[in-house]
Design an enzyme around this catalytic site. Sequence first.
Site, mmCIF file in Angstrom:
data_model
loop_
_atom_site.group_PDB
_atom_site.id
_atom_site.type_symbol
_atom_site.label_atom_id
_atom_site.label_comp_id
_atom_site.label_asym_id
_atom_site.label_seq_id
_atom_site.Cartn_x
_atom_site.Cartn_y
_atom_site.Cartn_z
ATOM 1 N N THR A 39 0.830 -1.208 0.000
ATOM 2 C CA THR A 39 0.000 0.000 0.000
ATOM 3 C C THR A 39 0.867 1.262 0.000
ATOM 4 O OG1 THR A 39 -1.694 -1.248 1.130
ATOM 5 C CG2 THR A 39 -1.949 1.127 1.146
ATOM 6 N N HIS B 119 -10.413 -0.002 4.236
ATOM 7 C CA HIS B 119 -9.208 0.126 3.395
ATOM 8 C C HIS B 119 -9.691 0.416 1.973
ATOM 9 C CE1 HIS B 119 -5.320 -0.379 1.742
ATOM 10 N NE2 HIS B 119 -4.962 -1.537 2.271
HETATM 11 C C1 NCD Z 1 -4.224 -5.647 3.696
HETATM 12 C C2 NCD Z 1 -4.300 -4.686 4.863
HETATM 13 O O1 NCD Z 1 -3.295 -4.046 5.211
HETATM 14 O O2 NCD Z 1 -5.388 -4.573 5.395
HETATM 15 N N1 NCD Z 1 -3.019 -5.566 2.999
HETATM 16 C C3 NCD Z 1 -2.928 -4.662 1.988
HETATM 17 O O3 NCD Z 1 -3.013 -3.464 2.197
HETATM 18 N N2 NCD Z 1 -2.835 -5.145 0.753
HETATM 19 C C4 NCD Z 1 -4.576 -7.034 4.067
HETATM 20 C C5 NCD Z 1 -3.793 -7.719 5.127
HETATM 21 O O4 NCD Z 1 -2.868 -7.160 5.729
HETATM 22 O O5 NCD Z 1 -4.103 -8.893 5.365
#
Ligand code: NCD
Length: 303
Positions: A52, A129
């Site tokens: 991210t 998210h």
């Molecule tokens: C996710 C998160 O951080 O919520 N990861 C991400 O941003 N792709 C999912 C996770 O950490 O399992």
Amino acid sequence: MRHLLTPQDFSVEELEDLFVLADDIENNSAKYSHICDGKKLATLFYEPSTRTRLSHETAMINLGGSVIGFPSGNVSSATKGESVADTIRVISCFADIAAIRHPKEGAAAVAAAYSSIPIINAGDGGHQHPTQTLLDMQTIRRLKGRLSDMTIGICGDLKFGRTVHSLVEAMSRYEGISFVFISPQELRMPDYVTDILHDRGIDYEEVTKLEDAIPKLDVLYMTRVQKERFFNEEDYIRLKDFYILDEKKLAAAKPDCYILHPLPRVNEIAPEVDNDPRAAYFLQVKYGVLVRMAVILTLLERN
Ligand code: NCD
């Protein structure tokens, strides 16, 4: 001031514009490579991240802009006791837009309340998210050619998994969507999410066995058990390998049932599945950069 705190901050029409913009960025990248010259993105990450943070930073760099920020709360003044509200007032003097990830639910909304620049919620605790959801949706839209009329299975930690809360909120606004929630009893989808489905009259089922759900799905969204949100290690150990998707289980799935996962993966998808043409989780990462480019551009233009 427009922010992206939950997918609901954009209407269905605005989301379509955003996906079309992401398509155009993909096809005509040169047109966008200097569009943010002189602009700065701040990435304020109080929680670990690989995709991210780096995906937001890559997005801004691809647009010609630059990036400042911190990858962990430990190296910021948070360790001295500074509040998110004060930090964002300071960052507003340095940058044009900020992406924030924080272990506390609601932290991005607090930042937005005190910010004079647009805020992107890059994950607030076990809550939401939204940029992950937009890239999940772009992946579904591109692979299936639509965002309506499908059964979406969501499997794993539905209680603490913030990506699935945002995904259900967003996808439940489209026609002909139904959900199958596959989780152990302890990790069921929270009521605040299922209440939205009740309000909108959307069908959903809750099951514990992945095998029971697989044949009817058009998309299967796997998730990791969110170790960092558990109150005790024993529960985590008991639940962490509850679901493991392998080729044997996938044999019962439709030939165009795509497998998504926000990553990082732990054990919930066997590596043998990576070679299956339905595995879409690394493609999601590619769309992540394009969609975040579209998000940054849209928020900078609309503010
Ligand atoms: C996710 C998160 O951080 O919520 N990861 C991400 O941003 N792709 C999912 C996770 O950490 O399992």
